[in-house]
Design an enzyme around this catalytic site. Structure first.
Site, PDB file in Angstrom:
ATOM      1  N   GLN A  79      37.901  68.933  30.675  1.00  0.00           N
ATOM      2  CA  GLN A  79      36.749  68.040  30.780  1.00  0.00           C
ATOM      3  C   GLN A  79      37.213  66.648  31.209  1.00  0.00           C
ATOM      4  O   GLN A  79      37.531  65.802  30.386  1.00  0.00           O
ATOM      5  CB  GLN A  79      35.990  67.974  29.458  1.00  0.00           C
ATOM      6  CG  GLN A  79      34.693  67.233  29.613  1.00  0.00           C
ATOM      7  CD  GLN A  79      33.733  67.477  28.477  1.00  0.00           C
ATOM      8  OE1 GLN A  79      33.940  68.315  27.612  1.00  0.00           O
ATOM      9  NE2 GLN A  79      32.659  66.741  28.476  1.00  0.00           N
ATOM     10  N   PHE A  80      37.233  66.441  32.529  1.00  0.00           N
ATOM     11  CA  PHE A  80      37.729  65.180  33.080  1.00  0.00           C
ATOM     12  C   PHE A  80      36.864  63.996  32.657  1.00  0.00           C
ATOM     13  O   PHE A  80      37.322  62.858  32.644  1.00  0.00           O
ATOM     14  CB  PHE A  80      37.833  65.253  34.613  1.00  0.00           C
ATOM     15  CG  PHE A  80      36.517  65.166  35.335  1.00  0.00           C
ATOM     16  CD1 PHE A  80      36.085  63.952  35.842  1.00  0.00           C
ATOM     17  CD2 PHE A  80      35.735  66.290  35.512  1.00  0.00           C
ATOM     18  CE1 PHE A  80      34.877  63.865  36.507  1.00  0.00           C
ATOM     19  CE2 PHE A  80      34.529  66.213  36.174  1.00  0.00           C
ATOM     20  CZ  PHE A  80      34.095  64.994  36.680  1.00  0.00           C
ATOM     21  N   THR A  81      35.628  64.241  32.254  1.00  0.00           N
ATOM     22  CA  THR A  81      34.721  63.147  31.892  1.00  0.00           C
ATOM     23  C   THR A  81      35.136  62.426  30.610  1.00  0.00           C
ATOM     24  O   THR A  81      34.610  61.357  30.308  1.00  0.00           O
ATOM     25  CB  THR A  81      33.273  63.653  31.748  1.00  0.00           C
ATOM     26  OG1 THR A  81      33.234  64.655  30.728  1.00  0.00           O
ATOM     27  CG2 THR A  81      32.767  64.221  33.060  1.00  0.00           C
TER      28      THR A  81
END
Length: 162
Positions: A79-81
């Site tokens: 989850q790059f966010t």
């Protein structure tokens, strides 16, 4: 490296209306990689996740056993966010690791989770794919972990693992 860890009764990942991965009781780990992360960060997070004492023992003692102690499952989702910074009302992802480099480090993370635990109990979502993560939080228990920033990838990260 950041991880949002949820103790779950169950969790699953769906892509295009198809369940691609699912677990029963255990932990769901949302993993974010920053552009500065290294193998040392992976090693730290893997050790913490497998040994994090967030489950009750058979004796009723709370916060006493880990996923490893209980033999529960782990679902990992990239989850790059998690490294988003807000610029006004819009998220900026410049602190997140680039996709090509993060794919390699994330896969190393999953591989090390399997090496240090039971490979058949470690499941994963699909990297860089829009998906739905269904989480039935148990508790609810949600813990945020972040690896300490090392001076270099060869530095040993010291931590009190008690």
């Amino acid at each position: 490296m950041k991880a949002i860890v949820q103790r779950v009764a169950s969790a699953s990942v769906t892509v295009n209306n198809e369940i691609i991965s699912e677990i029963g009781k255990g932990i769901c780990v949302l993993v974010g990689l920053s552009r500065d992360d290294s193998v040392a960060d992976v090693d730290y997070l893997v050790r913490k996740l497998i040994n994090m004492r967030i489950f009750e023992g058979d004796d009723g003692k709370k916060w006493n056993l880990s996923v490893k102690d209980k033999g529960y499952e782990v679902l990992c989702c990239s989850q790059f966010t998690l490294y988003a910074l807000m610029k006004g009302n819009k998220p900026d992802f410049h602190q997140s690791m680039a996709p090509d480099k993060s794919r390699e480090l994330y896969q190393l993370f999953v591989d090390k989770m399997k090496q240090n635990y039971k490979p058949d109990l470690v499941k994963e979502g699909r990297f860089q794919t829009f998906c739905h993560v269904n989480i039935v939080n148990d508790g609810p228990v949600t813990i945020c972990l972040e690896s300490p920033k090392a001076k270099s990838s060869t530095d040993e990260i010291k931590d009190n693992d008690s």
